[in-house]
Enzyme design. Structure first.
Site, PDB file in Angstrom:
ATOM      1  N   LYS A   1      -0.741   1.415  -3.878  1.00 57.97           N
ATOM      2  CA  LYS A   1      -0.033   1.488  -2.591  1.00 57.97           C
ATOM      3  C   LYS A   1       1.390   1.998  -2.822  1.00 57.97           C
ATOM      4  CE  LYS A   1       0.913  -1.306   1.543  1.00 57.97           C
ATOM      5  NZ  LYS A   1       0.811  -2.638   2.175  1.00 57.97           N
TER       6      LYS A   1
ATOM      7  N   SER B   1      -1.465  -2.781   6.562  1.00 61.36           N
ATOM      8  CA  SER B   1      -0.708  -1.582   6.258  1.00 61.36           C
ATOM      9  C   SER B   1      -1.217  -0.822   5.032  1.00 61.36           C
ATOM     10  CB  SER B   1       0.762  -1.947   6.065  1.00 61.36           C
ATOM     11  OG  SER B   1       0.912  -2.769   4.928  1.00 61.36           O
TER      12      SER B   1
ATOM     13  N   SER C   1      -2.200  -7.221   5.276  1.00 64.80           N
ATOM     14  CA  SER C   1      -2.257  -5.783   4.977  1.00 64.80           C
ATOM     15  C   SER C   1      -3.301  -5.375   3.950  1.00 64.80           C
ATOM     16  CB  SER C   1      -0.889  -5.289   4.517  1.00 64.80           C
ATOM     17  OG  SER C   1      -0.027  -5.227   5.618  1.00 64.80           O
TER      18      SER C   1
END
Lengths: 96, 433
Positions: free
Chosen positions: B53, B127, B152
């Protein structure tokens, strides 16, 4: 509580944000909703309840005060655009 | 091929997956950066392709947490999770797209919006959207290192139909994570199947002196499941979602967690936004990230940089968080939320005296269309996290695993465990998958 233009302006000044008139207008409407929802917590009886600053118990950890290798100066400056003689160059902090 | 088989056969498909990632990215936007020259090495995870990420620092790889204010920022160090993985031979193939700083549930608060692998008109969830989407779509063996503050990892795992695991708070070091909210952020793992998570989780977990909130405790060894509790309040959703989740369980009891349901989202957002607004203070155009010509005094300069490069959602969250911490309001909002968090943790702890794991749907809906998301108000947006904020607020390990489909779209089931019962959660997830 009253959510108006003045409140949003004072918060944004605190947070070092310059908001446009349009943004201030938009945020004051939206924040009203959100802050109303936030106020719901008032219903909960929290007398004698300790705040949980972390979800799990965190213990303070100490280490010996020994100098170890850390970030090199050139590495620390690598991502900065404004630099001179091994320093970050910052905007003026004292006006004449 | 499953991660375990890939490792035992000594495979190396790093070149192939990078080529695939480049092609897929043209249509789906899963990567903010792809490392064309990534290579693996020898170790317990030899040549395993790993995507990361964007908010986790990888040395010399642009790491901007989905934000424009960090454009061009190349960390001069690896996050602890990355250095531990590299030691075991993984290949870091790139940085996955996400909501700016993790601010969102649909990965739409950013310049590079990932699209759902099953239907490009729908969201991957957020996210960690890029991580979820690529994990689902790749033909190759791969895991993704993702991050969760309020859901997320679970949310995109649910929407994309993969497994997403968020460990107990403090079990995985946060050193090198571009933070959202320090008392909530957790780094975790996404993979196609649950049994691919453990080999990677076992490498990244464990005490790290560089993270002051890193735990020195071992994970619990007991992995037996005797009693399952389904959280009653979370079944108040679309019948099809409820049916998909319950169809995966045999014996269970319903358990009520009224505080989590009623006050979880509120307490979560007050804490998350308060912490976020202080964390974002460091973006001032000086040491890293975007800058402007040095003009005016420092207050004007900082304000100009921040106003130009933060997105609307970041500004909104800074305003809310700053308000909640302001003199005169701090006790009513911030401190109150911390106390409510304590009560919520106690509510979970009570349930774990009786049940080994707690179950709920991961999300109250299936992956929504972008056209639907754009109509949501900020408050409606925040309410979407109603299932996931509870375990995140309480720092409990949780796993989203696929429970079936509505039409083509996946439904996620969430397994929640007590603190340090991470292995129990993974084991139960494997069983129901």
């Amino acid at each position: 509580m009253k959510i108006d233009k003045e409140l949003i302006e004072s918060i944004s000044k605190n947070a070092r944000l310059k908001l446009s008139d349009k943004e201030i207008e938009k945020f004051s409407h939206e924040l009203k909703d959100v802050l109303e929802a936030f106020s719901k917590l008032k219903e909960v009886n929290t007398d004698k309840v300790e705040p949980a600053f972390h979800p799990i118990k965190i213990v303070n950890r100490f280490r010996e005060d020994i100098v170890k290798e850390s970030l090199k100066q050139e590495d620390a400056l690598k991502n900065a655009k404004h630099k001179k003689d091994g320093y970050f160059v910052a905007p003026k902090t004292i006006d004449k | 091929m499953n991660v375990n088989e890939y490792l035992s056969k000594g495979k190396n498909e790093v070149k192939e997956i990078i080529k695939e990632a480049r092609e897929i990215n043209k249509k789906y936007n899963y990567f903010n950066y792809i490392d064309e020259d990534a290579t693996g090495g020898k170790g317990k995870l030899s040549n395993l392709p790993v995507s990361v990420k964007d908010c986790i620092c990888v040395k010399d790889m642009e790491s901007r947490a989905g934000s424009l204010i960090l454009k061009g920022y190349k960390p001069v160090f690896d996050a602890t999770v990355i250095s531990r993985l590299r030691k075991e031979g993984v290949a870091i193939i790139g940085k996955t797209s996400q909501d700016e700083f993790g601010f969102g549930s649909f990965s739409t608060n950013t310049d590079n919006i990932p699209k759902n692998p099953i239907d490009v008109e729908r969201s991957t969830g957020g996210s960690s959207g890029g991580s979820g989407g690529f994990t689902a779509i790749t033909k190759y063996t791969h895991v993704s290192i993702a991050e969760s503050t309020g859901g997320s990892i679970a949310c995109p795992a649910g929407f994309c139909g993969v497994a997403g695991f968020t460990p107990t708070y403090g079990v995985v070091s946060r050193y090198g994570l571009i933070d959202y909210a320090n008392s909530l952020d957790k780094i975790g793992v996404m993979a196609k199947k649950v049994n691919e998570i453990k080999p990677v989780f076992d490498i990244i977990r464990g005490y790290d002196e560089k993270d002051s909130t890193s735990l020195k405790l071992d994970l619990n060894k007991d992995e037996k499941i005797k009693k399952i509790g389904v959280i009653k309040e979370t079944l108040n959703v679309d019948e099809k979602i409820k049916d998909a989740v319950l169809s995966k369980l045999k014996d269970y009891e319903e358990v009520s967690l009224p505080l989590v349901e009623k006050y979880g989202v509120t307490a979560y957002y007050i804490i998350a936004l308060s912490e976020a607004s202080t964390n974002l203070a460091k973006y001032s155009g000086l040491r890293y990230g975007e800058s402007l010509d040095l003009k005016g005094n420092y207050n004007e300069y900082f304000s100009d940089v921040r106003s130009k490069f933060f997105s609307t959602e970041s500004k909104r969250r800074i305003i809310l968080g700053t308000f909640a911490r302001m003199a005169g309001y701090r006790d009513a909002y911030y401190l109150k939320a911390m106390k409510v968090r304590n009560l919520i943790i106690q509510e979970y702890k009570k349930a774990f005296k009786k049940y080994d794991v707690l179950i709920s749907p991961t999300m109250p809906i299936i992956a929504p269309k972008f056209s639907e998301i754009s109509k949501l108000t900020p408050l409606e947006n925040y309410m979407m996290d109603i299932m996931t904020v509870g375990p995140n607020l309480a720092g409990l390990p949780h796993l989203s695993v696929n429970a079936g489909f509505i039409g083509k779209m996946p439904v996620g089931l969430m397994v929640i465990g007590n603190h340090l019962d991470d292995n129990k959660v993974l084991k139960f997830g494997e069983k129901i998958e």
